[in-house]
Design an enzyme around this catalytic site. Structure first.
Site, PDB file in Angstrom:
ATOM      1  N   ASP A  54       0.822  -1.230   0.000  1.00 12.32           N
ATOM      2  CA  ASP A  54       0.000   0.000   0.000  1.00 12.32           C
ATOM      3  C   ASP A  54       0.850   1.272   0.000  1.00 12.32           C
ATOM      4  O   ASP A  54       0.381   2.308   0.496  1.00 12.32           O
ATOM      5  CB  ASP A  54      -0.913   0.072   1.242  1.00 12.32           C
ATOM      6  CG  ASP A  54      -2.115  -0.845   1.188  1.00 12.32           C
ATOM      7  OD1 ASP A  54      -2.141  -1.748   0.344  1.00 12.32           O
ATOM      8  OD2 ASP A  54      -3.025  -0.669   2.010  1.00 12.32           O
ATOM      9  N   CYS A  75      -4.599  -5.460  -3.296  1.00  7.44           N
ATOM     10  CA  CYS A  75      -3.511  -6.341  -2.869  1.00  7.44           C
ATOM     11  C   CYS A  75      -3.415  -7.680  -3.605  1.00  7.44           C
ATOM     12  O   CYS A  75      -2.452  -7.941  -4.322  1.00  7.44           O
ATOM     13  CB  CYS A  75      -3.634  -6.615  -1.370  1.00  7.44           C
ATOM     14  SG  CYS A  75      -3.476  -5.145  -0.343  1.00  7.44           S
ATOM     15  N   ASP A  96       2.949  -2.999  -4.056  1.00 10.01           N
ATOM     16  CA  ASP A  96       1.908  -3.747  -4.771  1.00 10.01           C
ATOM     17  C   ASP A  96       0.859  -2.840  -5.396  1.00 10.01           C
ATOM     18  O   ASP A  96       0.119  -3.251  -6.293  1.00 10.01           O
ATOM     19  CB  ASP A  96       1.261  -4.801  -3.864  1.00 10.01           C
ATOM     20  CG  ASP A  96       0.629  -4.222  -2.607  1.00 10.01           C
ATOM     21  OD1 ASP A  96       0.793  -3.024  -2.327  1.00 10.01           O
ATOM     22  OD2 ASP A  96      -0.041  -5.002  -1.885  1.00 10.01           O
TER      23      ASP A  96
END
Length: 501
Positions: A31, A66, A300
């Site tokens: 994140d 994610c 990610d």
């Protein structure tokens, strides 16, 4: 005797070739934003990576959430090809379908076949080892020599890991249990014990994912710092898809305070990632292999913190969510350089295989960045790529008014499926065109499109004003996104993703 000498020489040359292969270390944060300036708070990262390597100014993910994004990183495939659509088992996250379709085709098995000792440390996929996934922590995916992997989603304390297939539980003691530090120690040990073969390491930290718990020595390090007040911060836009225009209220003073607290804690958790990097670089240097090691630093997906009233999340097609940091150092890479070349999450696996000297599988959608790493700027600077997210929820118009401590979990109460074409060309600059759908079912149909957005990002850097009305019918038709040509080696496309299986 002569035959024996020839066989011995072949074995000797083969062994020499294996040893001479470069080590590859991939450090993945969870994140981490880049557009909102998180890198500016990390001076050690700058000295170890940016000053020593190549910074990709145009690094993006193809799905900004994610588990689908991590699946793309591992396989080199778009979400519509690996079929992990969201973070739940029901949507493919570490589901039986993942293991059947993808697990033997990730970078792990290929790097193992290329002669590498492989190690995975940290977060794998959000549902790994969780009830309902079909496996427990005894499951070690194929291709990984060393497996030290978190059960479930990112945590800092009170978690379990699979330590080589054996469940290992941790509590809340900083010295013994702080997860970033635990995987740091495991990664260093792996380096120290791997002098006999080239190594490939995948190190996936929890930071700065919520709950964003900093190590004790870094608590309050950024106290008083507030989330960047960009022009889009708390901007009440009425020309965006309904989740933003109707489903998300303007942030109150109380909510703004919570977002600022989250921003501060996120930065503080990243200081431990700097420590991890410093330890890994130090271990490689001690083993005298640093000069033959490529180190990648990546995330990610990105993150927003107050943009368009969205408190602290991802899952949107805007630049905050799809742009990511990507910095690489290693042999043949000029220090302190920047490239404008495109780099995507689906390019990670092909790049690692190419550096390892292994042929790229035909079913990977990404391309190797090796030529860019070694100083070759692409002859073609125009590019197009797909951004896709297959949300989970109901039809538009229901409304979403759960605010939570930091963020409305919009995907739980409304559909947010979109397909976007992100473009750059010398004439029009950076652009993005998005179709929003009222269903998450694949394939979608033209009739499922309920909203469109278009931005010329070069002219409207913060994507404040939806300019879709400025497009002609012909331009709108051309911009409809397609996955039918999203295959390895092909530039995307101006057709329709509407018939993808």
């Amino acid at each position: 005797m002569a035959v024996f000498r020839e066989v011995f020489l072949v074995l000797l040359l083969t062994a020499a070739a294996v040893v001479s292969k470069p080590n590859i270390v991939y450090v993945l944060t969870d994140d981490q934003d880049v557009k909102l300036g998180s890198l500016d708070a990390l001076p050690v990262l700058k000295s170890l990576m940016t000053d020593q390597g190549l910074y990709f100014d145009n690094a993006f993910v193809t799905t900004p959430v994610c588990c689908p994004s991590r699946s793309s990183i591992l396989t080199g495939k778009y979400t519509h090809n690996h079929h992990t659509y969201e973070n739940t088992v029901e949507r493919g996250c570490d589901a039986p379908s993942w293991r059947t379709l993808n697990e033997n085709k990730t970078m792990g098995p290929y790097m193992s076949m290329a002669g590498y000792k492989t190690g995975f440390f940290g977060k794998y996929l959000n549902n790994y080892g969780e009830p309902g996934s079909g496996v427990d922590l005894s499951h070690i995916p194929p291709g990984w020599t060393r497996w030290f992997t978190l059960q479930g989603n990112s945590k800092y304390y009170n978690y379990s890991v699979s330590n080589q297939g054996v469940k290992e539980s941790h509590g809340d003691n900083y010295t013994l249990d702080y997860f970033t530090d635990v995987i740091k120690a495991e990664a260093v040990k792996f380096i120290e014990e791997s002098s006999d073969s080239p190594i490939f390491m995948y190190i996936a930290t929890p930071a700065p994912h919520r709950p964003a718990t900093p190590a004790p020595q870094y608590e309050s390090r950024f106290v008083g710092q507030v989330a960047p007040r960009s022009p889009s911060y708390n901007f009440d836009s009425k020309d965006k898809h309904w989740i933003i225009s109707e489903g998300t209220p303007v942030m109150t003073k109380e909510v703004i305070g919570l977002v600022d607290e989250l921003y501060e804690m996120r930065l503080e958790t990243l200081l431990s990632v700097q420590d991890l990097l410093e330890a890994v670089v130090g271990a490689l240097e001690k083993q005298k292999v640093l000069n033959n090691t490529y180190i990648f630093f990546n995330s990610d997906h990105g993150y927003h913190l107050g943009q368009f009233k969205q408190q602290g999340e991802k899952r949107q097609p805007y630049e905050e969510d799809i742009r990511v940091p990507l910095i690489v150092r290693g042999p043949g890479i000029k220090p302190n350089t920047t490239t404008q070349a495109l780099a995507l999450s689906i390019d990670m696996a092909p790049t690692f295989l190419d550096l390892a000297g292994w042929p790229l599988p035909e079913d990977m959608d990404g391309q190797s960045l090796k030529p860019i790493l070694l100083g070759e700027e692409p002859a073609e600077t125009n590019y197009q790529f797909l951004v896709e997210y297959f949300g989970a929820g109901t039809s538009p118009g229901v409304g979403c008014f759960y605010y939570g401590p930091y963020v409305p979990f919009l995907h739980d109460c409304v559909n947010n499926t979109f397909l976007s074409l992100r473009m750059h060309d010398s004439q029009n600059g950076d652009q993005i065109f998005s179709d929003f759908f009222s269903t998450d079912a694949v394939p979608m149909s033209q009739s499922d499109i309920y909203f469109r957005e278009y931005y010329n990002i070069t002219e409207d850097y913060w994507e404040l004003h939806n300019a879709v009305a400025s497009l002609t019918d012909k331009e709108t038709e051309e911009f409809e996104v397609s996955c039918t040509l999203c295959n390895f080696g092909m530039i995307i496309i101006l057709v329709t993703l509407l018939d993808c299986a």
